[in-house]
Design a protein around this motif. Structure first.
Motif, PDB file in Angstrom:
ATOM      1  N   ASN A 156       5.882   9.393  -3.754  1.00 57.35           N
ATOM      2  CA  ASN A 156       5.597   8.019  -3.323  1.00 57.35           C
ATOM      3  C   ASN A 156       5.500   7.101  -4.537  1.00 57.35           C
ATOM      4  O   ASN A 156       6.058   6.005  -4.554  1.00 57.35           O
ATOM      5  CB  ASN A 156       4.289   7.950  -2.528  1.00 57.35           C
ATOM      6  CG  ASN A 156       4.427   8.476  -1.117  1.00 57.35           C
ATOM      7  OD1 ASN A 156       5.530   8.715  -0.639  1.00 57.35           O
ATOM      8  ND2 ASN A 156       3.314   8.675  -0.441  1.00 57.35           N
ATOM      9  N   LYS A 157       4.742   7.551  -5.529  1.00 56.92           N
ATOM     10  CA  LYS A 157       4.564   6.760  -6.755  1.00 56.92           C
ATOM     11  C   LYS A 157       5.906   6.545  -7.451  1.00 56.92           C
ATOM     12  O   LYS A 157       6.214   5.422  -7.882  1.00 56.92           O
ATOM     13  CB  LYS A 157       3.580   7.483  -7.690  1.00 56.92           C
ATOM     14  CG  LYS A 157       3.384   6.824  -9.047  1.00 56.92           C
ATOM     15  CD  LYS A 157       2.759   5.439  -8.922  1.00 56.92           C
ATOM     16  CE  LYS A 157       2.569   4.783 -10.276  1.00 56.92           C
ATOM     17  NZ  LYS A 157       2.089   3.398 -10.157  1.00 56.92           N
ATOM     18  N   LEU A 164       8.099   4.059  -5.277  1.00 55.64           N
ATOM     19  CA  LEU A 164       7.587   2.698  -5.145  1.00 55.64           C
ATOM     20  C   LEU A 164       7.388   1.990  -6.481  1.00 55.64           C
ATOM     21  O   LEU A 164       7.455   0.762  -6.550  1.00 55.64           O
ATOM     22  CB  LEU A 164       6.250   2.720  -4.386  1.00 55.64           C
ATOM     23  CG  LEU A 164       6.335   3.154  -2.928  1.00 55.64           C
ATOM     24  CD1 LEU A 164       4.962   3.477  -2.378  1.00 55.64           C
ATOM     25  CD2 LEU A 164       7.000   2.065  -2.082  1.00 55.64           C
ATOM     26  N   SER A 165       7.135   2.757  -7.523  1.00 57.19           N
ATOM     27  CA  SER A 165       6.815   2.140  -8.806  1.00 57.19           C
ATOM     28  C   SER A 165       7.918   2.355  -9.841  1.00 57.19           C
ATOM     29  O   SER A 165       8.492   1.405 -10.365  1.00 57.19           O
ATOM     30  CB  SER A 165       5.489   2.707  -9.326  1.00 57.19           C
ATOM     31  OG  SER A 165       5.052   2.025 -10.462  1.00 57.19           O
ATOM     32  N   LYS A 185      10.806  -0.978  -3.391  1.00 57.15           N
ATOM     33  CA  LYS A 185       9.611  -1.797  -3.142  1.00 57.15           C
ATOM     34  C   LYS A 185       9.372  -2.066  -1.649  1.00 57.15           C
ATOM     35  O   LYS A 185       9.135  -3.204  -1.239  1.00 57.15           O
ATOM     36  CB  LYS A 185       9.721  -3.105  -3.921  1.00 57.15           C
ATOM     37  CG  LYS A 185       9.810  -2.861  -5.427  1.00 57.15           C
ATOM     38  CD  LYS A 185      10.065  -4.140  -6.194  1.00 57.15           C
ATOM     39  CE  LYS A 185      10.195  -3.846  -7.689  1.00 57.15           C
ATOM     40  NZ  LYS A 185      10.492  -5.055  -8.473  1.00 57.15           N
ATOM     41  N   PRO A 201       6.968  -0.344   0.894  1.00 56.55           N
ATOM     42  CA  PRO A 201       5.967   0.645   1.333  1.00 56.55           C
ATOM     43  C   PRO A 201       5.835   0.791   2.844  1.00 56.55           C
ATOM     44  O   PRO A 201       5.546   1.884   3.333  1.00 56.55           O
ATOM     45  CB  PRO A 201       4.658   0.127   0.715  1.00 56.55           C
ATOM     46  CG  PRO A 201       4.909  -1.310   0.400  1.00 56.55           C
ATOM     47  CD  PRO A 201       6.359  -1.431   0.103  1.00 56.55           C
ATOM     48  N   ASN A 235       0.185   3.437   0.241  1.00 62.54           N
ATOM     49  CA  ASN A 235       1.506   3.325  -0.387  1.00 62.54           C
ATOM     50  C   ASN A 235       1.658   2.014  -1.166  1.00 62.54           C
ATOM     51  O   ASN A 235       2.255   1.989  -2.249  1.00 62.54           O
ATOM     52  CB  ASN A 235       2.608   3.442   0.668  1.00 62.54           C
ATOM     53  CG  ASN A 235       2.807   4.870   1.147  1.00 62.54           C
ATOM     54  OD1 ASN A 235       2.408   5.816   0.466  1.00 62.54           O
ATOM     55  ND2 ASN A 235       3.395   5.043   2.311  1.00 62.54           N
ATOM     56  N   ILE A 236       1.109   0.926  -0.614  1.00 62.22           N
ATOM     57  CA  ILE A 236       1.158  -0.359  -1.338  1.00 62.22           C
ATOM     58  C   ILE A 236       0.387  -0.246  -2.653  1.00 62.22           C
ATOM     59  O   ILE A 236       0.846  -0.703  -3.701  1.00 62.22           O
ATOM     60  CB  ILE A 236       0.581  -1.506  -0.474  1.00 62.22           C
ATOM     61  CG1 ILE A 236       1.502  -1.807   0.712  1.00 62.22           C
ATOM     62  CG2 ILE A 236       0.376  -2.773  -1.314  1.00 62.22           C
ATOM     63  CD1 ILE A 236       0.938  -2.803   1.707  1.00 62.22           C
ATOM     64  N   ARG A 269       2.148   1.137  -5.661  1.00 61.00           N
ATOM     65  CA  ARG A 269       3.088   0.254  -6.376  1.00 61.00           C
ATOM     66  C   ARG A 269       2.427  -0.365  -7.600  1.00 61.00           C
ATOM     67  O   ARG A 269       3.089  -0.686  -8.585  1.00 61.00           O
ATOM     68  CB  ARG A 269       3.562  -0.880  -5.452  1.00 61.00           C
ATOM     69  CG  ARG A 269       4.774  -0.552  -4.607  1.00 61.00           C
ATOM     70  CD  ARG A 269       5.365  -1.814  -4.016  1.00 61.00           C
ATOM     71  NE  ARG A 269       5.883  -2.705  -5.066  1.00 61.00           N
ATOM     72  CZ  ARG A 269       6.142  -3.991  -4.877  1.00 61.00           C
ATOM     73  NH1 ARG A 269       5.929  -4.551  -3.700  1.00 61.00           N
ATOM     74  NH2 ARG A 269       6.611  -4.719  -5.866  1.00 61.00           N
ATOM     75  N   GLY A 273      -3.753  -4.191  -5.862  1.00 60.62           N
ATOM     76  CA  GLY A 273      -3.597  -2.756  -5.640  1.00 60.62           C
ATOM     77  C   GLY A 273      -4.931  -2.092  -5.338  1.00 60.62           C
ATOM     78  O   GLY A 273      -5.023  -1.213  -4.477  1.00 60.62           O
TER      79      GLY A 273
END
Length: 311
Positions: free
Chosen positions: A32-33, A36-37, A42, A44, A98-99, A102, A161
């Motif tokens: 996930n990291k 998303l990151s 982008k 989530p 999940n957000i 990010r 975050g």
């Protein structure tokens, strides 16, 4: 010798289950990291919808075809509405988590997530007026204090975050409290795998319009991205499948060990995830941040021990 062999097989099976649970939990978190990151995906909400779609499909295959657990049916409209409410809260917690990934490193995300017992105790009191012993409440002081310290010492602190991570943790705790209340009668109780079978499709129905509104053109962007990079499609599929195996292995470890064992393993899993994420993503950490996280974990362990002794 004959009696020792089944015992050894049983131990190996349990070790295999626990290893699978660790791998799927930490794997989905790190993927996930990465998506998303680091990978720049982008979206989530859409990612959470992919997770829930996989959970719906694989739950159906696991229960209806493979018969991993007996099928439990929904018996009333009231029960369905309760499951729908839990599904919305569950989806909110996953999206929030999940957000947060990010904007926050996995190490800090896990530190905030470790405060779940604090929110569970809070919601249990607010919703059911259930009071814990004073010693149990006392153990929550280091849980919260640790996160406050970790926040002050986090080099990559991000307010939005952090708020999303706190919201996700609170929603997760609220879901567990409400699940105990809403599905408490014998006629409405569902094991976690059957509950996921019914919650996941409802979550997809909720997340699809949310993704289309809040992440416009996400479908066409995903198609374009997968055409450019086939590896991304592979990552999404693996990531979504692992989200299901987190729930499956969680259920199996609880079934073959105990809820207490799962709690202890969960505390250790958080620490392992922190170490692995720091090694993989090279995010900066401070002594104060790690000290705060350590204090939180100690508080969580003391909380679990006080609950066990007072039972």
């Amino acid at each position: 010798m004959g009696s020792k062999l089944p015992a050894m097989k049983g131990r190996l099976f349990t070790i295999g289950l626990i290893s699978s649970w660790y791998f799927s939990n930490i794997g989905v978190l790190l993927l996930n990291k990465y998506l998303l990151s680091n990978y720049g995906f982008k979206y989530p909400i859409f990612l959470t919808m992919c997770h829930m779609t996989a959970c719906a499909l694989l739950s159906y295959i696991g229960i209806v075809w493979l018969k991993l657990v007996p099928m439990q049916t929904i018996r009333s409209r009231s029960q369905l509405m309760k499951i729908a409410a839990l599904s919305v809260i569950f989806s909110t917690s996953v999206v929030g988590g999940n957000i947060s990934l990010r904007f926050l490193p996995v190490s800090f995300n896990q530190a905030v997530g470790a405060t779940t017992p604090f929110f569970t105790a809070l919601f249990a009191y607010l919703v059911t007026f259930k009071r814990e012993a004073w010693i149990t409440y006392a153990t929550l002081v280091p849980v919260v204090a640790g996160v406050v310290i970790a926040s002050g010492g986090e080099p990559s602190f991000h307010l939005y975050g952090f708020i999303m991570c706190i919201g996700a943790t609170a929603a997760r705790a609220l879901k567990s409290v409400l699940q105990g209340i809403l599905l408490s009668s014998e006629g409405e109780k569902l094991n976690s795998m059957n509950l996921l079978l019914y919650m996941a499709p409802i979550a997809v129905l909720v997340l699809l319009p949310a993704a289309l509104i809040m992440e416009p053109n996400v479908m066409s962007i995903c198609v374009a991205l997968t055409r450019q990079d086939k590896f991304m499609a592979f990552l999404l599929i693996v990531n979504s499948a692992m989200a299901y195996f987190v729930n499956l292995t969680n259920f199996l470890v609880t079934k073959h060990t105990s809820a207490l064992t799962l709690q202890v393993l969960g505390n250790a899993k958080g620490a392992v995830a922190v170490v692995v994420s720091i090694l993989l993503f090279r995010n900066p950490v401070s002594f104060i941040g790690m000290a705060g996280y350590t204090l939180t974990v100690i508080g969580v362990i003391l909380y679990g021990e006080s609950k066990r002794r007072l039972k």
